[in-house]
Design a protein around this motif. Structure first.
Motif, PDB file in Angstrom:
ATOM      1  N   SER A 126     -14.020  25.135 -34.753  1.00  0.00           N
ATOM      2  CA  SER A 126     -14.157  23.683 -34.882  1.00  0.00           C
ATOM      3  C   SER A 126     -15.158  23.315 -35.977  1.00  0.00           C
ATOM      4  O   SER A 126     -15.045  22.288 -36.636  1.00  0.00           O
ATOM      5  CB  SER A 126     -14.597  23.067 -33.548  1.00  0.00           C
ATOM      6  N   SER A 127     -16.155  24.151 -36.177  1.00  0.00           N
ATOM      7  CA  SER A 127     -17.148  23.965 -37.235  1.00  0.00           C
ATOM      8  C   SER A 127     -17.132  25.210 -38.120  1.00  0.00           C
ATOM      9  O   SER A 127     -17.261  26.324 -37.616  1.00  0.00           O
ATOM     10  CB  SER A 127     -18.542  23.751 -36.640  1.00  0.00           C
ATOM     11  N   GLN A 128     -16.938  25.025 -39.419  1.00  0.00           N
ATOM     12  CA  GLN A 128     -16.793  26.167 -40.322  1.00  0.00           C
ATOM     13  C   GLN A 128     -17.833  26.118 -41.440  1.00  0.00           C
ATOM     14  O   GLN A 128     -18.218  25.041 -41.899  1.00  0.00           O
ATOM     15  CB  GLN A 128     -15.401  26.184 -40.954  1.00  0.00           C
ATOM     16  N   VAL A 129     -18.248  27.299 -41.886  1.00  0.00           N
ATOM     17  CA  VAL A 129     -19.143  27.425 -43.041  1.00  0.00           C
ATOM     18  C   VAL A 129     -18.623  28.545 -43.924  1.00  0.00           C
ATOM     19  O   VAL A 129     -17.844  29.395 -43.492  1.00  0.00           O
ATOM     20  CB  VAL A 129     -20.597  27.740 -42.627  1.00  0.00           C
ATOM     21  N   ILE A 130     -19.051  28.524 -45.189  1.00  0.00           N
ATOM     22  CA  ILE A 130     -18.800  29.670 -46.066  1.00  0.00           C
ATOM     23  C   ILE A 130     -19.802  30.760 -45.708  1.00  0.00           C
ATOM     24  O   ILE A 130     -21.008  30.518 -45.649  1.00  0.00           O
ATOM     25  CB  ILE A 130     -18.957  29.282 -47.544  1.00  0.00           C
ATOM     26  N   LEU A 131     -19.296  31.947 -45.461  1.00  0.00           N
ATOM     27  CA  LEU A 131     -20.134  33.113 -45.183  1.00  0.00           C
ATOM     28  C   LEU A 131     -19.994  34.102 -46.337  1.00  0.00           C
ATOM     29  O   LEU A 131     -18.878  34.460 -46.712  1.00  0.00           O
ATOM     30  CB  LEU A 131     -19.707  33.785 -43.884  1.00  0.00           C
ATOM     31  N   MET A 132     -21.118  34.510 -46.912  1.00  0.00           N
ATOM     32  CA  MET A 132     -21.093  35.572 -47.918  1.00  0.00           C
ATOM     33  C   MET A 132     -21.710  36.818 -47.330  1.00  0.00           C
ATOM     34  O   MET A 132     -22.799  36.769 -46.749  1.00  0.00           O
ATOM     35  CB  MET A 132     -21.818  35.178 -49.197  1.00  0.00           C
ATOM     36  N   ILE A 133     -21.014  37.929 -47.492  1.00  0.00           N
ATOM     37  CA  ILE A 133     -21.483  39.220 -46.994  1.00  0.00           C
ATOM     38  C   ILE A 133     -21.658  40.143 -48.188  1.00  0.00           C
ATOM     39  O   ILE A 133     -20.747  40.297 -49.008  1.00  0.00           O
ATOM     40  CB  ILE A 133     -20.475  39.832 -46.002  1.00  0.00           C
ATOM     41  N   GLU A 134     -22.840  40.735 -48.297  1.00  0.00           N
ATOM     42  CA  GLU A 134     -23.124  41.678 -49.375  1.00  0.00           C
ATOM     43  C   GLU A 134     -23.353  43.064 -48.770  1.00  0.00           C
ATOM     44  O   GLU A 134     -24.158  43.219 -47.856  1.00  0.00           O
ATOM     45  CB  GLU A 134     -24.350  41.223 -50.157  1.00  0.00           C
ATOM     46  N   LEU A 193     -23.517  29.386 -45.829  1.00  0.00           N
ATOM     47  CA  LEU A 193     -23.685  28.372 -46.863  1.00  0.00           C
ATOM     48  C   LEU A 193     -22.980  27.076 -46.479  1.00  0.00           C
ATOM     49  O   LEU A 193     -23.140  26.612 -45.360  1.00  0.00           O
ATOM     50  CB  LEU A 193     -23.194  28.939 -48.197  1.00  0.00           C
ATOM     51  N   ASP A 194     -22.209  26.506 -47.394  1.00  0.00           N
ATOM     52  CA  ASP A 194     -21.648  25.164 -47.249  1.00  0.00           C
ATOM     53  C   ASP A 194     -20.703  25.029 -46.060  1.00  0.00           C
ATOM     54  O   ASP A 194     -19.981  25.957 -45.704  1.00  0.00           O
ATOM     55  CB  ASP A 194     -20.855  24.787 -48.509  1.00  0.00           C
ATOM     56  N   ALA A 195     -20.668  23.824 -45.507  1.00  0.00           N
ATOM     57  CA  ALA A 195     -19.656  23.473 -44.511  1.00  0.00           C
ATOM     58  C   ALA A 195     -18.318  23.278 -45.214  1.00  0.00           C
ATOM     59  O   ALA A 195     -18.248  22.702 -46.303  1.00  0.00           O
ATOM     60  CB  ALA A 195     -20.046  22.192 -43.779  1.00  0.00           C
ATOM     61  N   VAL A 196     -17.237  23.798 -44.608  1.00  0.00           N
ATOM     62  CA  VAL A 196     -15.902  23.724 -45.195  1.00  0.00           C
ATOM     63  C   VAL A 196     -14.875  23.461 -44.098  1.00  0.00           C
ATOM     64  O   VAL A 196     -15.196  23.440 -42.911  1.00  0.00           O
ATOM     65  CB  VAL A 196     -15.531  25.027 -45.943  1.00  0.00           C
ATOM     66  N   ARG A 197     -13.626  23.270 -44.515  1.00  0.00           N
ATOM     67  CA  ARG A 197     -12.525  23.100 -43.572  1.00  0.00           C
ATOM     68  C   ARG A 197     -11.315  23.853 -44.101  1.00  0.00           C
ATOM     69  O   ARG A 197     -10.765  23.498 -45.133  1.00  0.00           O
ATOM     70  CB  ARG A 197     -12.195  21.612 -43.394  1.00  0.00           C
ATOM     71  N   PHE A 198     -10.921  24.933 -43.419  1.00  0.00           N
ATOM     72  CA  PHE A 198      -9.774  25.750 -43.790  1.00  0.00           C
ATOM     73  C   PHE A 198      -8.819  25.874 -42.608  1.00  0.00           C
ATOM     74  O   PHE A 198      -9.214  25.700 -41.451  1.00  0.00           O
ATOM     75  CB  PHE A 198     -10.227  27.167 -44.186  1.00  0.00           C
ATOM     76  N   VAL A 199      -7.581  26.240 -42.912  1.00  0.00           N
ATOM     77  CA  VAL A 199      -6.640  26.589 -41.860  1.00  0.00           C
ATOM     78  C   VAL A 199      -7.127  27.881 -41.212  1.00  0.00           C
ATOM     79  O   VAL A 199      -7.848  28.667 -41.841  1.00  0.00           O
ATOM     80  CB  VAL A 199      -5.202  26.770 -42.402  1.00  0.00           C
ATOM     81  N   PRO A 200      -6.758  28.159 -39.955  1.00  0.00           N
ATOM     82  CA  PRO A 200      -7.255  29.367 -39.280  1.00  0.00           C
ATOM     83  C   PRO A 200      -6.583  30.634 -39.790  1.00  0.00           C
ATOM     84  O   PRO A 200      -5.422  30.625 -40.210  1.00  0.00           O
ATOM     85  CB  PRO A 200      -6.902  29.110 -37.813  1.00  0.00           C
ATOM     86  N   LEU A 201      -7.323  31.722 -39.745  1.00  0.00           N
ATOM     87  CA  LEU A 201      -6.791  33.044 -40.060  1.00  0.00           C
ATOM     88  C   LEU A 201      -6.071  33.550 -38.823  1.00  0.00           C
ATOM     89  O   LEU A 201      -6.687  33.761 -37.776  1.00  0.00           O
ATOM     90  CB  LEU A 201      -7.927  33.992 -40.447  1.00  0.00           C
ATOM     91  N   LEU A 202      -4.775  33.760 -38.942  1.00  0.00           N
ATOM     92  CA  LEU A 202      -3.963  34.205 -37.825  1.00  0.00           C
ATOM     93  C   LEU A 202      -3.601  35.677 -37.974  1.00  0.00           C
ATOM     94  O   LEU A 202      -3.567  36.206 -39.083  1.00  0.00           O
ATOM     95  CB  LEU A 202      -2.692  33.362 -37.708  1.00  0.00           C
TER      96      LEU A 202
END
Length: 220
Positions: A187-195, A207-216
């Motif tokens: 319901s609440s999404q953010v950009i996640l960077m993994i190094e 990082l930033d709040a975003v809105r994407f379709v779900p990964l199925l």
């Protein structure tokens, strides 16, 4: 390499230039990312009825309950991956969609492997990409949660759909020194960077709040 023999569309070129200036005003500073987005005709990846809106800073529907991502979000995620002058190297994209982001990635990566779970959408992406003649883009029908272990490791992994948790298989396929960027959450999404550290271990940055379709999971 993009086929430069194709006739240019001056109206689309001007609209694309305006999009690039808009992205600069929003804070995108990486000129390699902006140049890549300026080279790719976004209008060629959307339905003809939506072509006049192709360079607006908004997501647009593709059918199959999928969207082409907002240009700012594409630029932001790519800028994160390339931060510090980093080369993207061998890249895995999860969620081909219409093929637009794969085309942009082709300008930044040595090789792009892009996965899509919906076969009919992958066929459309293949048709969209064919006129550009991009020799370093390979399309695969499959479950993006599983990645492509047969061609791993990847220097860069980018997800174009939001996962509720980081797919373990993708972490295992991220090379040492590699970066993965993805939308995380429901319901609440953010950009996640993994190094992935050069000597092992993973660092996560939200990082930033975003809105994407779900990964199925699975394919259709």
């Amino acid at each position: 390499m993009i086929d430069s023999s194709r006739p240019a569309n001056p109206i689309a070129a001007r609209a694309r230039a305006r999009m690039i200036e808009h992205l600069r005003k929003l804070g995108i500073r990486d000129e390699t990312v902006l140049d890549a987005m300026n080279r790719i005709p976004r209008h060629a990846f959307v339905e003809e009825a939506l072509a006049s809106r192709a360079y607006e800073d908004t997501a647009l529907p593709l059918g199959f309950q999928q969207t082409i991502s907002q240009p700012f979000v594409v630029a932001r995620m790519l800028e994160l991956l390339a931060a510090g002058g980093r080369a993207l190297g061998k890249t895995l994209e999860v969620g081909t969609g219409c093929g637009y982001q794969a085309a942009v990635l082709s300008c930044l990566s040595s090789d792009v492997y892009t996965m899509e779970r919906i076969a009919k959408l992958l066929d459309r992406a293949r048709s969209n990409l064919r006129p550009l003649r991009l020799p370093n883009v390979r399309l695969k029908h499959g479950d993006g949660n599983l990645g492509l272990p047969e061609v791993a490791p990847f220097d860069t992994i980018i997800l174009a759909a939001a996962a509720s948790k980081v797919p373990e298989a993708l972490l295992k396929q991220l090379a040492r020194g590699g970066r993965m960027v993805m939308p995380l959450g429901t319901s609440s999404q953010v950009i996640l960077m993994i190094e992935h550290g050069a000597t092992g271990g993973f660092k996560e940055t939200r990082l930033d709040a975003v809105r994407f379709v779900p990964l199925l999971a699975g394919t259709e």
